[in-house]
Design a protein around this motif. Sequence first.
Motif, PDB file in Angstrom:
ATOM      1  N   ASP A   1       0.808  -1.227   0.000  1.00 33.16           N
ATOM      2  CA  ASP A   1       0.000   0.000   0.000  1.00 33.16           C
ATOM      3  C   ASP A   1       0.838   1.274   0.000  1.00 33.16           C
ATOM      4  OD1 ASP A   1      -2.219  -1.577   0.013  1.00 33.16           O
ATOM      5  OD2 ASP A   1      -2.754  -1.240   2.114  1.00 33.16           O
ATOM      6  N   TRP A   2       2.137   1.134   0.201  1.00 34.44           N
ATOM      7  CA  TRP A   2       3.001   2.316   0.331  1.00 34.44           C
ATOM      8  C   TRP A   2       3.109   3.045  -1.009  1.00 34.44           C
ATOM      9  CZ3 TRP A   2       4.720   4.066   4.921  1.00 34.44           C
ATOM     10  CH2 TRP A   2       5.648   5.109   4.913  1.00 34.44           C
ATOM     11  N   GLN A   3       2.828   4.316  -0.996  1.00 38.86           N
ATOM     12  CA  GLN A   3       2.884   5.135  -2.210  1.00 38.86           C
ATOM     13  C   GLN A   3       3.888   6.269  -2.025  1.00 38.86           C
ATOM     14  OE1 GLN A   3       1.083   4.338  -4.983  1.00 38.86           O
ATOM     15  NE2 GLN A   3       0.302   2.555  -3.876  1.00 38.86           N
ATOM     16  N   GLY A   4       4.428   6.727  -3.109  1.00 37.99           N
ATOM     17  CA  GLY A   4       5.358   7.846  -3.041  1.00 37.99           C
ATOM     18  C   GLY A   4       5.959   8.119  -4.404  1.00 37.99           C
ATOM     19  N   TYR A   5       6.555   9.297  -4.549  1.00 39.82           N
ATOM     20  CA  TYR A   5       7.202   9.659  -5.806  1.00 39.82           C
ATOM     21  C   TYR A   5       8.078  10.878  -5.582  1.00 39.82           C
ATOM     22  CZ  TYR A   5       3.450  13.180  -5.958  1.00 39.82           C
ATOM     23  OH  TYR A   5       2.591  14.209  -5.643  1.00 39.82           O
ATOM     24  N   ILE A   6       8.928  11.149  -6.552  1.00 47.42           N
ATOM     25  CA  ILE A   6       9.662  12.408  -6.582  1.00 47.42           C
ATOM     26  C   ILE A   6       9.288  13.119  -7.878  1.00 47.42           C
ATOM     27  CG2 ILE A   6      11.571  11.459  -5.234  1.00 47.42           C
ATOM     28  CD1 ILE A   6      13.239  11.482  -7.848  1.00 47.42           C
ATOM     29  N   LEU A   7       9.518  14.420  -7.915  1.00 48.15           N
ATOM     30  CA  LEU A   7       9.267  15.217  -9.113  1.00 48.15           C
ATOM     31  C   LEU A   7      10.598  15.648  -9.710  1.00 48.15           C
ATOM     32  CD1 LEU A   7       6.327  17.468  -7.844  1.00 48.15           C
ATOM     33  CD2 LEU A   7       6.180  15.524  -9.424  1.00 48.15           C
ATOM     34  N   VAL A   8      10.702  15.532 -11.034  1.00 48.31           N
ATOM     35  CA  VAL A   8      11.935  15.922 -11.707  1.00 48.31           C
ATOM     36  C   VAL A   8      11.607  16.760 -12.938  1.00 48.31           C
ATOM     37  CG1 VAL A   8      13.181  13.874 -10.917  1.00 48.31           C
ATOM     38  CG2 VAL A   8      12.020  13.838 -13.123  1.00 48.31           C
ATOM     39  N   THR A   9      12.553  17.588 -13.313  1.00 49.66           N
ATOM     40  CA  THR A   9      12.423  18.358 -14.547  1.00 49.66           C
ATOM     41  C   THR A   9      12.936  17.530 -15.723  1.00 49.66           C
ATOM     42  OG1 THR A   9      14.636  19.294 -14.339  1.00 49.66           O
ATOM     43  CG2 THR A   9      12.832  20.480 -13.242  1.00 49.66           C
ATOM     44  N   ARG A  10      12.704  18.043 -16.910  1.00 52.41           N
ATOM     45  CA  ARG A  10      13.194  17.336 -18.108  1.00 52.41           C
ATOM     46  C   ARG A  10      14.710  17.237 -18.079  1.00 52.41           C
ATOM     47  NH1 ARG A  10      14.723  14.604 -21.453  1.00 52.41           N
ATOM     48  NH2 ARG A  10      13.876  14.084 -23.510  1.00 52.41           N
ATOM     49  N   GLU A  11      15.377  18.267 -17.577  1.00 53.71           N
ATOM     50  CA  GLU A  11      16.839  18.259 -17.508  1.00 53.71           C
ATOM     51  C   GLU A  11      17.339  17.195 -16.524  1.00 53.71           C
ATOM     52  OE1 GLU A  11      15.319  21.633 -19.370  1.00 53.71           O
ATOM     53  OE2 GLU A  11      14.932  20.999 -17.280  1.00 53.71           O
ATOM     54  N   GLU A  12      16.564  16.962 -15.482  1.00 54.83           N
ATOM     55  CA  GLU A  12      16.985  15.991 -14.458  1.00 54.83           C
ATOM     56  C   GLU A  12      16.742  14.544 -14.894  1.00 54.83           C
ATOM     57  OE1 GLU A  12      16.355  18.733 -10.451  1.00 54.83           O
ATOM     58  OE2 GLU A  12      14.638  17.697 -11.357  1.00 54.83           O
ATOM     59  N   LEU A  13      16.198  14.374 -16.105  1.00 56.94           N
ATOM     60  CA  LEU A  13      16.026  13.047 -16.676  1.00 56.94           C
ATOM     61  C   LEU A  13      17.173  12.680 -17.621  1.00 56.94           C
ATOM     62  CD1 LEU A  13      12.190  13.130 -17.364  1.00 56.94           C
ATOM     63  CD2 LEU A  13      13.364  11.554 -15.812  1.00 56.94           C
ATOM     64  N   GLU A  14      18.201  13.493 -17.632  1.00 57.60           N
ATOM     65  CA  GLU A  14      19.351  13.226 -18.480  1.00 57.60           C
ATOM     66  C   GLU A  14      19.927  11.850 -18.134  1.00 57.60           C
ATOM     67  OE1 GLU A  14      21.308  14.252 -21.746  1.00 57.60           O
ATOM     68  OE2 GLU A  14      20.001  15.694 -20.716  1.00 57.60           O
TER      69      GLU A  14
ATOM     70  N   GLY B   1       6.775   7.472 -21.060  1.00 52.58           N
ATOM     71  CA  GLY B   1       5.849   6.674 -20.261  1.00 52.58           C
ATOM     72  C   GLY B   1       5.586   7.234 -18.880  1.00 52.58           C
ATOM     73  N   LEU B   2       6.249   8.334 -18.524  1.00 58.12           N
ATOM     74  CA  LEU B   2       6.088   8.926 -17.191  1.00 58.12           C
ATOM     75  C   LEU B   2       4.865   9.828 -17.129  1.00 58.12           C
ATOM     76  CD1 LEU B   2       9.797   9.944 -16.434  1.00 58.12           C
ATOM     77  CD2 LEU B   2       8.556   7.964 -15.502  1.00 58.12           C
ATOM     78  N   GLN B   3       4.269   9.911 -15.952  1.00 55.56           N
ATOM     79  CA  GLN B   3       3.180  10.845 -15.698  1.00 55.56           C
ATOM     80  C   GLN B   3       3.761  12.196 -15.296  1.00 55.56           C
ATOM     81  OE1 GLN B   3       0.855   8.952 -12.635  1.00 55.56           O
ATOM     82  NE2 GLN B   3      -0.264   7.675 -14.089  1.00 55.56           N
ATOM     83  N   LYS B   4       2.944  13.246 -15.455  1.00 54.18           N
ATOM     84  CA  LYS B   4       3.352  14.583 -15.044  1.00 54.18           C
ATOM     85  C   LYS B   4       2.382  15.125 -14.002  1.00 54.18           C
ATOM     86  CE  LYS B   4       5.427  15.974 -19.475  1.00 54.18           C
ATOM     87  NZ  LYS B   4       5.424  16.991 -20.553  1.00 54.18           N
ATOM     88  N   ASP B   5       2.875  16.042 -13.178  1.00 48.66           N
ATOM     89  CA  ASP B   5       1.960  16.725 -12.257  1.00 48.66           C
ATOM     90  C   ASP B   5       1.421  17.964 -12.951  1.00 48.66           C
ATOM     91  OD1 ASP B   5       3.989  18.617 -12.199  1.00 48.66           O
ATOM     92  OD2 ASP B   5       4.046  18.754 -10.016  1.00 48.66           O
ATOM     93  N   ASN B   6       0.634  18.771 -12.231  1.00 49.17           N
ATOM     94  CA  ASN B   6      -0.011  19.928 -12.869  1.00 49.17           C
ATOM     95  C   ASN B   6       0.945  21.076 -13.169  1.00 49.17           C
ATOM     96  OD1 ASN B   6       0.430  20.800 -10.277  1.00 49.17           O
ATOM     97  ND2 ASN B   6      -1.732  20.839  -9.684  1.00 49.17           N
TER      98      ASN B   6
ATOM     99  N   GLY C   1       3.821  20.369 -14.755  1.00 48.12           N
ATOM    100  CA  GLY C   1       4.597  19.899 -15.896  1.00 48.12           C
ATOM    101  C   GLY C   1       5.819  19.092 -15.536  1.00 48.12           C
ATOM    102  N   LYS C   2       6.060  18.903 -14.232  1.00 43.47           N
ATOM    103  CA  LYS C   2       7.200  18.076 -13.827  1.00 43.47           C
ATOM    104  C   LYS C   2       6.839  16.602 -13.939  1.00 43.47           C
ATOM    105  CE  LYS C   2       9.722  21.223 -10.766  1.00 43.47           C
ATOM    106  NZ  LYS C   2      10.316  21.393  -9.428  1.00 43.47           N
ATOM    107  N   TYR C   3       7.862  15.788 -14.102  1.00 42.50           N
ATOM    108  CA  TYR C   3       7.668  14.350 -14.272  1.00 42.50           C
ATOM    109  C   TYR C   3       7.651  13.653 -12.909  1.00 42.50           C
ATOM    110  CZ  TYR C   3       8.796  15.135 -19.194  1.00 42.50           C
ATOM    111  OH  TYR C   3       8.791  15.582 -20.490  1.00 42.50           O
ATOM    112  N   LYS C   4       6.757  12.661 -12.791  1.00 45.27           N
ATOM    113  CA  LYS C   4       6.663  11.869 -11.574  1.00 45.27           C
ATOM    114  C   LYS C   4       7.484  10.582 -11.715  1.00 45.27           C
ATOM    115  CE  LYS C   4       2.112  12.956  -9.583  1.00 45.27           C
ATOM    116  NZ  LYS C   4       0.807  12.347  -9.178  1.00 45.27           N
ATOM    117  N   ILE C   5       8.364  10.345 -10.771  1.00 47.12           N
ATOM    118  CA  ILE C   5       9.077   9.073 -10.690  1.00 47.12           C
ATOM    119  C   ILE C   5       8.525   8.357  -9.459  1.00 47.12           C
ATOM    120  CG2 ILE C   5      11.301   7.904 -10.641  1.00 47.12           C
ATOM    121  CD1 ILE C   5      10.971   9.811 -13.006  1.00 47.12           C
TER     122      ILE C   5
END
Length: 663
Positions: free
Chosen positions: A170-183, A192-197, A199-203
């Motif tokens: 049941d444990w949920q969690g994520y971090i938010l990253v910018t496009r540059e931080e996906l290098e 395939g990643l989701q984004k928050d409102n 525009g950052k990517y959810k990992i």
Amino acid sequence: MQYIPYNKEQFAWTQWGPKEIRKAYENSIAHKEKVYAAIKLVPDFDRTFQNTIAALERASYVESPQMHYVELLLEVSPRSDVRKAAKETLDEYSQKIVDIEYDEDLYHAVLACARKNEPLEGADKKLLEDALRAYRRMGFGLSTEDREELKDIIKQISKLSLEFSKNINDWQGYILVTREELEGLPESYITGLQKDNTGKYKITLQYPDSVPFIKNAESEQKRKELQTKLLQKGGAVNLDILGSLLRLRRMQARLLGYKNHVAYQAKPRTAKTAEHIEAFLTDLAKNVSPLAARDITVMCDLKRTSTGNPDAVLEYHDLSYYLNESEKQTCNVDHEKLRVYFPLEKVLDGMFAIYAKLFSVSFQKITDYPVWHDGVELYAIKNTEGEIIAYFFLDLYPRENKYGHAMAFPIVQGRLLEEGYLPPVSAMVANFPKPTSDTPTLLSHPELTTLFHEFGHIMHGTLTQAPYASQSGTSVARDFVEAPSQMFEHWMWDTESLRLVSEHYKTKEPLPDSDLKNLIKAKKHMIGYQTMRQIIFATFDYQIHTEEEGTPDAISTYNTLVKTYLRVQTPEGNLFPAGFGHLIGYSGGYYGYLWSEVYACDMFTRFAAEGLLNPETGGSYRLWILEKGSSMDELEEVRGFLGREPSNRAFLQEIGLDTIKPE
């Protein structure tokens, strides 16, 4: 052998709601109580193996699959009301079943049957021996007071174990990253990643998000942030539960006359004693340490070179990243780039072809039967006569609140009935990357190896011909159960087998020879570090289950082992033990992963000598290992297949210890 046919209605459980779950529980308990009552009515002078021991076995033939349905739905159902009902039902069942099994009259019925000295052999003899051992391990033979205490302990352990596992799932969690931080991550991953409102990517913490990110993201800050969240899974509540479980397991072992929980667990397994396990892990750690130290030095030097900082320190969140970077540089293998050659559809076709040739079976996808989610597939396994001998589900993509790793679940265990053999049913649950609108699921080579490993469990569970459900398929000693599936991993390091499961998902071109050679060359890359990682997990599990007094400091134990063997500091405030789900299923038995690897490597030597796609060798393996389950001693099965005594020579070679004298 004639197999009993199934129909669509027998898979209706995949659509169960809370009412059906409750009804199944009540019916199962009522049936078991009715059969037990009938067994107790048999006069002692009329007792036989069939009306007592075999009848006890058959008493579970309604309850066991029904509860397996519920257990699976708890892990995979997309419906929160179903998962809630499943959890509540399993909680109640775990308490009720203990009350039912703790029956003095049944125990005396088994003893009376044993005293008849009915001539038994093979699976029948083992079933009687297993029944007597089960009652001893339930405390029959102890005083009434001690037995009641043990009964209460077993109930508490069962309840807490369910809670521990559910808290992880049941444990949920994520971090938010910018496009540059996906290098460092490929475009196929990013799309395939989701984004928050914003525009950052959810990992997320789910495997398809977290593992590629930890291995490939160039941003050390974000790798560290994600690793920190991963090490919080389960939460502080699971640390409290673990403390209670460790105390209860120790109490259980001592009531039964064992020094500690590991000794209790080892007795019915192939290891037999805690001392054998300790010696195995200690000797292995001693011999692997120089190799692991060499690998850690390489990773540390690589970090210092890549960051331009001669004083850079290798940290916990760096391990997977620099292991991956080293593999790229040393072996010229980039697993993310190679994904394009392992589309899931091609992989499954090739995998089925391999197993079909080895074991003289075929696989048929069934499209008109119910499943628990529209992403799930059902397959039938047929013999050479076209008769369906087993079924299995594939549930391969991540969902919220779904089991988060890869595992094969036994659902219906094969068994011989009057009307024929009941086909077993299993499910493989995994979390591979989901397909997108323009890209199919593409596997990395490590994911490919995981697929073959878990499908090895499916084959072990479904190709059984053991006469009793309690002995069929993967119902073997816990320190042997991984061996058949570990052996099948070797096929994914073989040129011919890799060609069968690979082609470019767009051009259909084969995996280039250069990439194939590099991939196979990388098999033992940093084998010292990778083996030591498993030694750490096993030793951690061993140590916290052999503490003589008090509540073991599980976090400190893990931190110390990592620091001692990897020279790396674990993150401050980590809750690693809270999210280590194997502490429930393996419970003092994680050593079994390495222990069973000895048998896996040894059994593979016969395929290596006779051909990885040799149907005669596959037929022998099916006969001796897959079909028998635990209807005979597991090491006798290995001897039967190999035609000699088992040896650790192949295992030592596999982990880079070729100079160690084999036993």
